[in-house]
Design a protein around this motif. Structure first.
Motif, PDB file in Angstrom:
ATOM      1  N   TYR A 179      -7.907 -12.915 -43.677  1.00 28.48           N
ATOM      2  CA  TYR A 179      -7.639 -14.224 -44.300  1.00 28.48           C
ATOM      3  C   TYR A 179      -8.060 -15.372 -43.394  1.00 28.48           C
ATOM      4  CZ  TYR A 179      -4.908 -18.265 -45.814  1.00 28.48           C
ATOM      5  OH  TYR A 179      -4.528 -19.528 -46.190  1.00 28.48           O
ATOM      6  N   LEU A 180      -7.711 -15.280 -42.116  1.00 30.28           N
ATOM      7  CA  LEU A 180      -8.065 -16.342 -41.178  1.00 30.28           C
ATOM      8  C   LEU A 180      -9.573 -16.423 -40.971  1.00 30.28           C
ATOM      9  CD1 LEU A 180      -5.269 -15.883 -38.473  1.00 30.28           C
ATOM     10  CD2 LEU A 180      -5.377 -17.594 -40.294  1.00 30.28           C
ATOM     11  N   PHE A 190      -7.732 -23.708 -48.604  1.00 33.70           N
ATOM     12  CA  PHE A 190      -6.790 -22.979 -47.752  1.00 33.70           C
ATOM     13  C   PHE A 190      -7.045 -23.268 -46.274  1.00 33.70           C
ATOM     14  CE2 PHE A 190      -7.958 -20.220 -51.419  1.00 33.70           C
ATOM     15  CZ  PHE A 190      -6.810 -20.458 -52.175  1.00 33.70           C
ATOM     16  N   PRO A 191      -6.915 -24.517 -45.836  1.00 36.33           N
ATOM     17  CA  PRO A 191      -7.146 -24.816 -44.411  1.00 36.33           C
ATOM     18  C   PRO A 191      -6.012 -24.278 -43.554  1.00 36.33           C
ATOM     19  CG  PRO A 191      -6.277 -26.742 -45.526  1.00 36.33           C
ATOM     20  CD  PRO A 191      -6.501 -25.705 -46.594  1.00 36.33           C
ATOM     21  N   HIS A 192      -6.338 -23.894 -42.342  1.00 32.63           N
ATOM     22  CA  HIS A 192      -5.287 -23.408 -41.445  1.00 32.63           C
ATOM     23  C   HIS A 192      -5.538 -23.915 -40.030  1.00 32.63           C
ATOM     24  CE1 HIS A 192      -7.939 -20.400 -39.599  1.00 32.63           C
ATOM     25  NE2 HIS A 192      -8.331 -20.074 -40.814  1.00 32.63           N
ATOM     26  N   ASN A 193      -4.500 -23.890 -39.252  1.00 33.74           N
ATOM     27  CA  ASN A 193      -4.605 -24.302 -37.860  1.00 33.74           C
ATOM     28  C   ASN A 193      -5.405 -23.270 -37.080  1.00 33.74           C
ATOM     29  OD1 ASN A 193      -2.859 -26.645 -38.090  1.00 33.74           O
ATOM     30  ND2 ASN A 193      -1.186 -25.188 -38.333  1.00 33.74           N
ATOM     31  N   PRO A 194      -6.174 -23.687 -36.063  1.00 30.88           N
ATOM     32  CA  PRO A 194      -6.922 -22.710 -35.262  1.00 30.88           C
ATOM     33  C   PRO A 194      -5.986 -21.762 -34.538  1.00 30.88           C
ATOM     34  CG  PRO A 194      -6.969 -24.885 -34.239  1.00 30.88           C
ATOM     35  CD  PRO A 194      -6.375 -25.074 -35.602  1.00 30.88           C
ATOM     36  N   ALA A 195      -6.317 -20.483 -34.581  1.00 26.33           N
ATOM     37  CA  ALA A 195      -5.502 -19.465 -33.914  1.00 26.33           C
ATOM     38  C   ALA A 195      -5.928 -19.373 -32.456  1.00 26.33           C
ATOM     39  CB  ALA A 195      -5.660 -18.116 -34.608  1.00 26.33           C
ATOM     40  N   ILE A 196      -5.321 -20.193 -31.610  1.00 28.13           N
ATOM     41  CA  ILE A 196      -5.665 -20.238 -30.193  1.00 28.13           C
ATOM     42  C   ILE A 196      -4.486 -19.698 -29.377  1.00 28.13           C
ATOM     43  CG2 ILE A 196      -6.308 -21.732 -28.265  1.00 28.13           C
ATOM     44  CD1 ILE A 196      -7.488 -23.674 -30.260  1.00 28.13           C
ATOM     45  N   PRO A 197      -4.702 -18.716 -28.492  1.00 29.12           N
ATOM     46  CA  PRO A 197      -3.602 -18.190 -27.674  1.00 29.12           C
ATOM     47  C   PRO A 197      -3.002 -19.279 -26.789  1.00 29.12           C
ATOM     48  CG  PRO A 197      -5.542 -16.766 -27.553  1.00 29.12           C
ATOM     49  CD  PRO A 197      -5.975 -18.026 -28.241  1.00 29.12           C
ATOM     50  N   PRO A 198      -1.722 -19.173 -26.445  1.00 25.23           N
ATOM     51  CA  PRO A 198      -1.088 -20.173 -25.575  1.00 25.23           C
ATOM     52  C   PRO A 198      -1.776 -20.247 -24.210  1.00 25.23           C
ATOM     53  CG  PRO A 198       0.552 -18.750 -26.591  1.00 25.23           C
ATOM     54  CD  PRO A 198      -0.786 -18.144 -26.893  1.00 25.23           C
TER      55      PRO A 198
END
Length: 232
Positions: A179-180, A190-198
């Motif tokens: 999905y991402l 369907f916008p989403h926030n970037p999946a960035i590790p901490p």
């Protein structure tokens, strides 16, 4: 007189012990897997059995199999965020109903084994979404993704059984990653926030175009023939 008082005290003590015992028995009925609840509702209509199956699926998220635990988790979700609570409810219902429709094992369905993947998918879609709460377009991928988890779980279970490995949360992970990847941060629906590790630095918006870079190199070479770039 003394004998009557002693008798009354004994009766009071027995009644208190009986009351404590009833309270303890009532509490014990709410612990464990609550199998007695399944026996009680097995002859009831599907509409009454479905909420219990769904609540077991919610509880499976924390590796439990207790509908009361599932009800507490769902209540906490609605308390913190009604939108997330709605997404979780739709996810677990979509996956459970899909499992019933395609004829999955009834014991697995009743135990919530098909509901928790849908629950996890729907919650993470809501967490990653950058459209905010009450974005109704998000219900479409939530329902479809939760239902698809059942098909993946069925296929992976058959494939992994030869090595005695459980499918577990593989369906949930596959669906949410796809999905991402398929939507992106700039998707119009369907916008989403970037999946960035901490701890990872966010990428800047600098764009390099190879033609422009090469043109600048040529201009620098013409302006300064003695520069190292003139030999390239």
């Amino acid at each position: 007189m003394w004998i009557e008082t002693k008798t009354e005290m004994e009766e009071t003590s027995r009644s208190r012990a009986s009351f404590s015992r009833r309270v303890l028995d009532g509490v014990m009925l709410c612990t464990g897997d609550m199998e007695h609840l399944d026996k009680h509702i097995q002859d009831m209509s599907f509409v009454l059995q479905l909420p219990v199956w769904g609540l077991r699926g919610v509880a499976r998220v924390i590796l439990a199999n207790n509908p009361l635990s599932g009800a507490l988790i769902l209540a906490a979700l609605y308390w913190d965020s009604p939108w997330q609570g709605l997404l979780g409810t739709l996810g677990v219902l979509a996956s459970t109903l899909t499992a019933v429709i395609i004829g999955q094992d009834s014991a697995d369905v009743a135990g919530g084994l098909h509901g928790f993947n849908g629950m996890l998918v729907s919650l993470l879609m809501g967490v990653f979404s950058s459209a905010g709460d009450w974005y109704w377009w998000l219900l479409l991928p939530v329902i479809l993704g939760s239902a698809t988890c059942v098909f993946l779980s069925s296929g992976l279970t058959t494939f992994l059984n030869q090595w005695d490995l459980p499918a577990a949360v593989f369906p949930f992970n596959i669906i949410i990653v796809l999905y991402l990847l398929c939507t992106g941060t700039n998707n119009p629906y369907f916008p989403h926030n970037p999946a960035i590790p901490p701890g990872v630095l966010k990428p800047n918006d600098t764009e390099l175009i190879a033609v422009e870079v090469r043109t600048k190199q040529i201009n620098m070479t013409q302006q300064c023939p003695a520069c190292p770039l003139s030999s390239k």
